[in-house]
Design an enzyme around this catalytic site. Structure first.
Site, PDB file in Angstrom:
ATOM      1  N   CYS A   1      -8.942  -8.470   5.833  1.00 18.44           N
ATOM      2  CA  CYS A   1      -8.796  -7.019   5.976  1.00 18.44           C
ATOM      3  C   CYS A   1     -10.176  -6.419   6.184  1.00 18.44           C
ATOM      4  O   CYS A   1     -11.076  -6.571   5.342  1.00 18.44           O
ATOM      5  CB  CYS A   1      -8.151  -6.422   4.733  1.00 18.44           C
ATOM      6  SG  CYS A   1      -7.767  -4.660   4.888  1.00 18.44           S
TER       7      CYS A   1
ATOM      8  N   HIS B   1       0.834  -1.206   0.000  1.00 18.23           N
ATOM      9  CA  HIS B   1       0.000   0.000   0.000  1.00 18.23           C
ATOM     10  C   HIS B   1       0.867   1.253   0.000  1.00 18.23           C
ATOM     11  O   HIS B   1       2.100   1.172   0.055  1.00 18.23           O
ATOM     12  CB  HIS B   1      -0.940  -0.003   1.205  1.00 18.23           C
ATOM     13  CG  HIS B   1      -0.226  -0.125   2.531  1.00 18.23           C
ATOM     14  ND1 HIS B   1      -0.035  -1.337   3.146  1.00 18.23           N
ATOM     15  CD2 HIS B   1       0.357   0.803   3.333  1.00 18.23           C
ATOM     16  CE1 HIS B   1       0.629  -1.154   4.290  1.00 18.23           C
ATOM     17  NE2 HIS B   1       0.878   0.140   4.423  1.00 18.23           N
TER      18      HIS B   1
ATOM     19  N   TYR C   1      -3.528   3.573   2.017  1.00 16.96           N
ATOM     20  CA  TYR C   1      -4.532   3.137   1.052  1.00 16.96           C
ATOM     21  C   TYR C   1      -3.882   2.188   0.042  1.00 16.96           C
ATOM     22  O   TYR C   1      -2.683   2.286  -0.239  1.00 16.96           O
ATOM     23  CB  TYR C   1      -5.127   4.326   0.287  1.00 16.96           C
ATOM     24  CG  TYR C   1      -5.958   5.253   1.130  1.00 16.96           C
ATOM     25  CD1 TYR C   1      -7.302   4.987   1.393  1.00 16.96           C
ATOM     26  CD2 TYR C   1      -5.402   6.415   1.674  1.00 16.96           C
ATOM     27  CE1 TYR C   1      -8.076   5.843   2.163  1.00 16.96           C
ATOM     28  CE2 TYR C   1      -6.166   7.286   2.446  1.00 16.96           C
ATOM     29  CZ  TYR C   1      -7.496   6.989   2.686  1.00 16.96           C
ATOM     30  OH  TYR C   1      -8.252   7.836   3.456  1.00 16.96           O
ATOM     31  N   THR C   2      -4.702   1.303  -0.512  1.00 13.52           N
ATOM     32  CA  THR C   2      -4.239   0.397  -1.559  1.00 13.52           C
ATOM     33  C   THR C   2      -4.872   0.792  -2.881  1.00 13.52           C
ATOM     34  O   THR C   2      -6.105   0.799  -2.989  1.00 13.52           O
ATOM     35  CB  THR C   2      -4.611  -1.065  -1.245  1.00 13.52           C
ATOM     36  OG1 THR C   2      -4.083  -1.432   0.030  1.00 13.52           O
ATOM     37  CG2 THR C   2      -4.050  -1.995  -2.309  1.00 13.52           C
TER      38      THR C   2
END
Length: 282
Positions: A256, A84, A101-102
């Site tokens: 996740c 990320h 964030y990814t």
């Protein structure tokens, strides 16, 4: 005469060999340069870099897709699969805030990267994205994270995602499915509160149609609409049994989601016989 012809044949043979070597060398340097260019990342793990927002697409009342331009049309972000980036912005009080964030894009998407962001009412970084307009810049550094995917590292992945926790799962799944030589199977359970909270649903629904033997998705909602055929409530141990690969040395369960979900999933997985080596939490 025969000697002259033999000499000519020898010269021709040498010329062909030299030409082949020349072509081979040119091709080798082409591949080397191409490979080298792929290694040139736009990211810096220690220093924030600025990327321009070139397109903002509203997906729902509180979700938007942000496309950021890279330095050139053939640049790649250089983010390993499963990792990320850290994004920095300003909260409602003008104070610096940072969050991981990814991206939903891969390095096969040249010239840009995209983030799908859910903006929460009280979220500090959510405020920054809510205020962002095309032409603004986002500060980014990376890559970050402990997970690095290598094709074929497991026979199958089970994925347990909640809310915005879908983004690393989507990135890994997309990398697997877009690689013809990667036969890893992916079984995803994706939990949300309402139907409208499901992120990337169109893309996720396309995966089973395009890769029916390799990808499956099971949606779970706390508040499902009428005529709902997916799961209801919270993700249970029975759902994991029914929709994820069984415990084995060549599988891995990725998870996740919000902290309470992660804690509950860890308990379910332990009770079902999944060892710590078979699990990874983003």
């Amino acid at each position: 005469m025969d000697s002259l012809q033999s000499h000519r044949n020898e010269i021709i043979g040498i010329s062909v060999a030299l030409a082949a070597i020349g072509v081979g060398s040119a091709y080798y340097f082409y591949l080397s340069n191409k490979s080298e260019s792929k290694l040139k990342s736009c990211l810096d793990p220690e220093t924030f870099k600025e990327f321009k927002l070139v397109k903002r697409t509203e997906l729902s009342h509180n979700v938007a897709k942000f496309r950021f331009a890279l330095p050139s049309s053939d640049s790649v972000l250089g983010l390993p699969i499963g990792q990320h980036i850290s994004c920095r912005g300003k909260d409602a009080n003008g104070e610096d805030v940072m969050k991981a964030y990814t991206p939903t894009t891969l390095d096969s998407d040249v010239g840009y990267f995209e983030l799908v962001i859910k903006m929460y009412p009280q979220g500090r970084m959510s405020h920054h994205f809510r205020e962002m307009r095309e032409g603004d810049y986002l500060s980014v550094k990376g890559p970050k994270g402990r997970f690095k995917y290598q094709p074929g590292q497991v026979r199958a992945f089970g994925m347990l995602a909640g809310g915005t926790g879908i983004t690393p799962m989507f990135q890994v799944a997309r990398a697997i499915l877009e690689n013809p030589s990667d036969k890893t199977k992916v079984q995803l359970i994706y939990a949300n509160v309402t139907y409208d909270d499901i992120l990337l649903k169109e893309e996720l629904d396309n995966f089973p149609h395009s890769f029916p033997d390799q990808f499956s998705v099971y949606y779970v909602l706390n508040e499902p609409p009428e005529e709902w055929s997916g799961g209801v409530g919270f993700v249970s141990a029975k759902m994991i049994q029914d929709h994820c690969p069984e415990p084995a040395s060549d599988i891995q369960i990725l998870r996740c989601g919000p902290p309470p979900m992660n804690k509950a999933m860890a308990a379910h997985l332990e009770a079902l016989g999944y060892t710590s080596e078979m699990q990874f939490q983003f």
